[in-house]
Design a protein around this motif. Structure first.
Motif, PDB file in Angstrom:
ATOM      1  N   UNK A  47     -61.301 -12.001 -48.258  1.00  0.00           N
ATOM      2  CA  UNK A  47     -61.875 -13.166 -48.969  1.00  0.00           C
ATOM      3  C   UNK A  47     -61.246 -13.503 -50.090  1.00  0.00           C
ATOM      4  N   UNK A  48     -60.265 -13.656 -50.319  1.00  0.00           N
ATOM      5  CA  UNK A  48     -59.427 -13.984 -51.320  1.00  0.00           C
ATOM      6  C   UNK A  48     -58.943 -15.394 -51.086  1.00  0.00           C
ATOM      7  N   UNK A  49     -59.118 -16.390 -52.027  1.00  0.00           N
ATOM      8  CA  UNK A  49     -58.351 -17.343 -51.945  1.00  0.00           C
ATOM      9  C   UNK A  49     -56.861 -17.219 -52.994  1.00  0.00           C
ATOM     10  N   UNK A  50     -55.852 -18.169 -52.453  1.00  0.00           N
ATOM     11  CA  UNK A  50     -54.620 -17.813 -52.886  1.00  0.00           C
ATOM     12  C   UNK A  50     -53.993 -19.314 -53.472  1.00  0.00           C
ATOM     13  N   UNK A  51     -53.057 -18.947 -54.373  1.00  0.00           N
ATOM     14  CA  UNK A  51     -51.999 -19.959 -54.694  1.00  0.00           C
ATOM     15  C   UNK A  51     -50.507 -19.327 -54.711  1.00  0.00           C
ATOM     16  N   UNK A  52     -50.118 -20.170 -54.074  1.00  0.00           N
ATOM     17  CA  UNK A  52     -48.377 -19.834 -53.927  1.00  0.00           C
ATOM     18  C   UNK A  52     -47.656 -21.093 -54.777  1.00  0.00           C
ATOM     19  N   UNK A  53     -46.916 -20.432 -55.823  1.00  0.00           N
ATOM     20  CA  UNK A  53     -46.246 -21.276 -56.541  1.00  0.00           C
ATOM     21  C   UNK A  53     -44.661 -21.127 -56.170  1.00  0.00           C
ATOM     22  N   UNK A  54     -43.719 -22.027 -55.719  1.00  0.00           N
ATOM     23  CA  UNK A  54     -42.391 -21.915 -55.165  1.00  0.00           C
ATOM     24  C   UNK A  54     -41.561 -22.248 -56.745  1.00  0.00           C
ATOM     25  N   UNK A  55     -41.313 -21.242 -57.319  1.00  0.00           N
ATOM     26  CA  UNK A  55     -40.529 -21.635 -58.429  1.00  0.00           C
ATOM     27  C   UNK A  55     -38.902 -21.821 -58.311  1.00  0.00           C
ATOM     28  N   UNK A  56     -38.424 -21.309 -57.003  1.00  0.00           N
ATOM     29  CA  UNK A  56     -36.932 -21.655 -56.546  1.00  0.00           C
ATOM     30  C   UNK A  56     -37.005 -21.658 -55.306  1.00  0.00           C
ATOM     31  N   UNK A  57     -36.101 -22.828 -54.778  1.00  0.00           N
ATOM     32  CA  UNK A  57     -36.127 -22.735 -53.119  1.00  0.00           C
ATOM     33  C   UNK A  57     -37.050 -23.404 -52.408  1.00  0.00           C
ATOM     34  N   UNK A  58     -37.231 -23.256 -51.123  1.00  0.00           N
ATOM     35  CA  UNK A  58     -38.107 -23.676 -50.263  1.00  0.00           C
ATOM     36  C   UNK A  58     -38.648 -22.818 -49.248  1.00  0.00           C
ATOM     37  N   UNK A  59     -40.214 -22.938 -48.721  1.00  0.00           N
ATOM     38  CA  UNK A  59     -40.653 -22.013 -47.945  1.00  0.00           C
ATOM     39  C   UNK A  59     -41.413 -22.997 -46.913  1.00  0.00           C
ATOM     40  N   UNK A  60     -41.761 -22.373 -45.959  1.00  0.00           N
ATOM     41  CA  UNK A  60     -42.777 -22.789 -45.071  1.00  0.00           C
ATOM     42  C   UNK A  60     -43.788 -21.756 -44.841  1.00  0.00           C
ATOM     43  N   UNK A  61     -45.221 -22.317 -45.125  1.00  0.00           N
ATOM     44  CA  UNK A  61     -46.460 -21.590 -44.919  1.00  0.00           C
ATOM     45  C   UNK A  61     -46.639 -21.768 -43.593  1.00  0.00           C
ATOM     46  N   UNK A  62     -46.907 -20.777 -42.771  1.00  0.00           N
ATOM     47  CA  UNK A  62     -47.072 -20.746 -41.461  1.00  0.00           C
ATOM     48  C   UNK A  62     -48.657 -20.325 -41.169  1.00  0.00           C
ATOM     49  N   UNK A  63     -49.318 -21.381 -40.787  1.00  0.00           N
ATOM     50  CA  UNK A  63     -50.635 -21.379 -40.537  1.00  0.00           C
ATOM     51  C   UNK A  63     -51.147 -20.526 -39.282  1.00  0.00           C
ATOM     52  N   UNK A  64     -52.630 -20.231 -39.056  1.00  0.00           N
ATOM     53  CA  UNK A  64     -52.821 -19.513 -37.880  1.00  0.00           C
ATOM     54  C   UNK A  64     -52.449 -20.267 -36.533  1.00  0.00           C
ATOM     55  N   UNK A  65     -52.282 -21.519 -36.628  1.00  0.00           N
ATOM     56  CA  UNK A  65     -51.919 -22.021 -35.225  1.00  0.00           C
ATOM     57  C   UNK A  65     -50.374 -22.277 -35.183  1.00  0.00           C
ATOM     58  N   UNK A  66     -49.666 -21.622 -35.993  1.00  0.00           N
ATOM     59  CA  UNK A  66     -48.293 -21.651 -35.932  1.00  0.00           C
ATOM     60  C   UNK A  66     -47.584 -22.899 -36.652  1.00  0.00           C
ATOM     61  N   UNK A  67     -48.307 -23.661 -37.179  1.00  0.00           N
ATOM     62  CA  UNK A  67     -47.774 -24.905 -37.825  1.00  0.00           C
ATOM     63  C   UNK A  67     -47.246 -24.667 -39.203  1.00  0.00           C
ATOM     64  N   UNK A  68     -46.114 -25.023 -39.382  1.00  0.00           N
ATOM     65  CA  UNK A  68     -45.611 -24.583 -40.888  1.00  0.00           C
ATOM     66  C   UNK A  68     -46.059 -25.713 -41.904  1.00  0.00           C
ATOM     67  N   UNK A 102     -57.472 -14.117 -55.601  1.00  0.00           N
ATOM     68  CA  UNK A 102     -58.468 -13.511 -56.187  1.00  0.00           C
ATOM     69  C   UNK A 102     -59.592 -14.104 -55.402  1.00  0.00           C
ATOM     70  N   UNK A 103     -60.652 -13.234 -55.784  1.00  0.00           N
ATOM     71  CA  UNK A 103     -61.876 -13.638 -55.266  1.00  0.00           C
ATOM     72  C   UNK A 103     -62.443 -15.054 -56.014  1.00  0.00           C
ATOM     73  N   UNK A 104     -63.122 -15.813 -55.123  1.00  0.00           N
ATOM     74  CA  UNK A 104     -63.750 -17.205 -55.866  1.00  0.00           C
ATOM     75  C   UNK A 104     -64.732 -16.562 -56.771  1.00  0.00           C
TER      76      UNK A 104
END
Length: 137
Positions: A47-68, A102-104
């Motif tokens: 039940x956690x929410x999340x923040x991803x901060x990209x400090x350097x480079x590039x990423x793909x976050x891959x969702x449940x449907x596989x869509x980046x 963290x938890x909302x």
């Protein structure tokens, strides 16, 4: 095969606990994915929410449907989790991320300048404390 590293600042990651103490349960990880194309799964409580901060480079976050979803350097992804893992694929070598979860808290938010509190009265008090040298005491 090792594709990166996680430095745990707060919370825990695969049994390693971070040194920071917090007032509510949080995860704070300094993460590096060294290999371009590597896919990593980062486990968070359901039940956690999340923040991803990209400090350097590039990423793909891959969702449940596989869509980046591409997130570049200095970019932020806000994720409302409903369980399980965050799947990330590095689009560049040595991608550096800060993962915060963290938890909302479901509390009101008031903000002004550098302060974030629950009410404007608390913001005013924080400003007075700061000006009087009592901030953080």
């Amino acid at each position: 095969e090792t594709v990166g590293s996680v430095r745990v600042i707060a919370g825990s990651f695969l049994g390693t606990k971070g040194p920071a103490s917090t007032f509510s349960p949080v995860e704070l990880w300094d993460t590096t994915i060294q290999k371009k194309g590597a896919v990593v799964d980062l486990p968070l409580p359901d039940d956690y929410n999340c923040i991803v901060f990209v400090r350097q480079g590039e990423i793909d976050i891959i969702g449940e449907g596989g869509d980046p979803k591409r997130v570049g350097a200095q970019g932020v992804a806000l994720l409302k989790r409903e369980g399980g893992i965050i799947r990330i694929q590095s689009a560049q070598q040595n991608a550096s991320l800060l993962v915060m979860g963290g938890l909302p808290l479901n509390e009101p938010i008031a903000h002004r300048g550098p302060f974030v509190m629950n009410t404007l009265d608390e913001i005013d008090q924080a400003n007075r404390d700061y000006k009087m040298g009592k901030f953080g005491k």
